[in-house]
Design a protein around this motif. Sequence first.
Motif, PDB file in Angstrom:
ATOM      1  N   VAL A  14       0.856  -1.184   0.000  1.00  8.02           N
ATOM      2  CA  VAL A  14       0.000   0.000   0.000  1.00  8.02           C
ATOM      3  C   VAL A  14       0.898   1.242   0.000  1.00  8.02           C
ATOM      4  CG1 VAL A  14      -1.828   1.262   1.188  1.00  8.02           C
ATOM      5  CG2 VAL A  14      -1.703  -1.221   1.416  1.00  8.02           C
ATOM      6  N   ILE A  36      -7.862   8.766   5.218  1.00  9.06           N
ATOM      7  CA  ILE A  36      -7.256   9.218   3.964  1.00  9.06           C
ATOM      8  C   ILE A  36      -6.932   8.019   3.067  1.00  9.06           C
ATOM      9  CG2 ILE A  36      -5.277  10.411   2.947  1.00  9.06           C
ATOM     10  CD1 ILE A  36      -5.029  11.916   5.670  1.00  9.06           C
ATOM     11  N   THR A  37      -6.383   6.965   3.686  1.00  7.87           N
ATOM     12  CA  THR A  37      -5.984   5.762   2.953  1.00  7.87           C
ATOM     13  C   THR A  37      -6.592   4.544   3.658  1.00  7.87           C
ATOM     14  OG1 THR A  37      -3.878   6.867   2.483  1.00  7.87           O
ATOM     15  CG2 THR A  37      -4.018   4.525   1.945  1.00  7.87           C
ATOM     16  N   PRO A  38      -7.847   4.212   3.353  1.00  7.16           N
ATOM     17  CA  PRO A  38      -8.522   3.111   4.061  1.00  7.16           C
ATOM     18  C   PRO A  38      -7.813   1.764   3.931  1.00  7.16           C
ATOM     19  CG  PRO A  38     -10.107   4.452   2.847  1.00  7.16           C
ATOM     20  CD  PRO A  38      -8.750   4.914   2.424  1.00  7.16           C
ATOM     21  N   ALA A  39      -7.140   1.554   2.812  1.00  2.00           N
ATOM     22  CA  ALA A  39      -6.492   0.253   2.599  1.00  2.00           C
ATOM     23  C   ALA A  39      -5.388  -0.012   3.612  1.00  2.00           C
ATOM     24  CB  ALA A  39      -5.942   0.173   1.180  1.00  2.00           C
ATOM     25  N   SER A  42      -6.047  -2.491   7.499  1.00  3.54           N
ATOM     26  CA  SER A  42      -5.881  -3.923   7.774  1.00  3.54           C
ATOM     27  C   SER A  42      -4.418  -4.339   7.803  1.00  3.54           C
ATOM     28  CB  SER A  42      -6.644  -4.760   6.748  1.00  3.54           C
ATOM     29  OG  SER A  42      -5.977  -4.756   5.507  1.00  3.54           O
ATOM     30  N   TYR A  43      -3.538  -3.465   7.309  1.00 11.52           N
ATOM     31  CA  TYR A  43      -2.118  -3.800   7.339  1.00 11.52           C
ATOM     32  C   TYR A  43      -1.486  -3.456   8.691  1.00 11.52           C
ATOM     33  CZ  TYR A  43      -2.074  -4.969   2.438  1.00 11.52           C
ATOM     34  OH  TYR A  43      -2.317  -5.596   1.244  1.00 11.52           O
TER      35      TYR A  43
ATOM     36  N   PHE B  56       1.970  -8.216   8.102  1.00 14.94           N
ATOM     37  CA  PHE B  56       0.756  -7.429   7.875  1.00 14.94           C
ATOM     38  C   PHE B  56      -0.521  -8.260   7.835  1.00 14.94           C
ATOM     39  CE2 PHE B  56       4.313  -5.125   5.735  1.00 14.94           C
ATOM     40  CZ  PHE B  56       4.454  -4.145   6.720  1.00 14.94           C
ATOM     41  N   LYS B  59      -4.560 -11.679   4.126  1.00  7.86           N
ATOM     42  CA  LYS B  59      -5.126 -10.868   3.044  1.00  7.86           C
ATOM     43  C   LYS B  59      -5.780 -11.783   2.014  1.00  7.86           C
ATOM     44  CE  LYS B  59      -3.404  -7.013   4.672  1.00  7.86           C
ATOM     45  NZ  LYS B  59      -3.492  -7.473   6.061  1.00  7.86           N
ATOM     46  N   ALA B 147     -11.802  -4.185  -1.041  1.00  7.85           N
ATOM     47  CA  ALA B 147     -11.083  -3.323  -0.101  1.00  7.85           C
ATOM     48  C   ALA B 147     -11.175  -1.899  -0.594  1.00  7.85           C
ATOM     49  CB  ALA B 147      -9.622  -3.754  -0.009  1.00  7.85           C
ATOM     50  N   PRO B 148     -11.300  -0.971   0.319  1.00  8.46           N
ATOM     51  CA  PRO B 148     -11.341   0.412  -0.102  1.00  8.46           C
ATOM     52  C   PRO B 148     -10.062   0.783  -0.834  1.00  8.46           C
ATOM     53  CG  PRO B 148     -11.545   0.207   2.289  1.00  8.46           C
ATOM     54  CD  PRO B 148     -11.332  -1.158   1.743  1.00  8.46           C
ATOM     55  N   SER B 149     -10.192   1.582  -1.868  1.00  6.81           N
ATOM     56  CA  SER B 149      -8.983   1.994  -2.579  1.00  6.81           C
ATOM     57  C   SER B 149      -8.449   3.259  -1.942  1.00  6.81           C
ATOM     58  CB  SER B 149      -9.302   2.247  -4.047  1.00  6.81           C
ATOM     59  OG  SER B 149     -10.297   3.235  -4.142  1.00  6.81           O
ATOM     60  N   GLY B 150      -7.234   3.524  -2.185  1.00  5.51           N
ATOM     61  CA  GLY B 150      -6.707   4.758  -1.633  1.00  5.51           C
ATOM     62  C   GLY B 150      -5.221   4.768  -1.528  1.00  5.51           C
TER      63      GLY B 150
END
Lengths: 89, 150
Positions: A14, A36-39, A42-43, B56, B59, B147-150
């Motif tokens: 990401v 700002i960065t939803p992705a 989960s990380y 992390f 996934k 998953a939300p992009s961003g």
Amino acid sequence: MPLVRFTPSLQRHVSAPDVRVEGATVRDALTQIFSITPALRSYLVDEQGGLRKHVTVFVDGSPVRDRVRLSDALRPDSDVDVMQALSGG
Amino acid sequence: MSSTLLVSTRKGLFSYRDNGGRLTNAESAFLGDPVTISLHDHRDGATYAALRLGHFGCKLHRRERDGTWREIASPAYPEKPADAVVMRDPMRGEEVPWKVDQIWALAVDYAQTARCGAAPFRAACSTRPTAARPGRSTRRCGTFRRAPSG
């Protein structure tokens, strides 16, 4: 505003550039970053909201004490480093 | 009709096609990352790959027909209830965390859903929402949403 920096190993998954965000605690800062960065969410944190076991956050050079609620305080000029934890033997 | 073999390994996902009796490597993905299980859904041509990233977490990725891999939301346990029974590792005595550690099984069924089993607790199932059948969930389920992009 505190400066938040992310480990390069995260960038492969990401995009997470350095960012300055408002926040009185680590949780405040991360909440803003996740908006700002939803992705990223989960990380860095698990489904219960705590830091992932192998992720760690340093505030001004010291690891956070509260890995569950992320209540460690930030100063306006704090440097926050989000890193992968090294473990094992 | 050609056959495709999906090989999930600790070093990535490799697919092989039957080419006149010989298997040839058709695609390699997630090189260097542990892939715990993968699944091809013959109904819509999508392929799923579950990863267990060392730092992390778990996934889930979906490969569309055009060959593009996209990360989708991974199944997750619901918020831990205050009165949840504490389960302990019988060998180490440590509390089993209320968090998905890895996906160990994926399967499609006949109800427009894809199901998965997730450690450390018993199988968790997930449904893939469609226009005609909005995502549903049961205890210890997460929905297959992008998953939300961003």
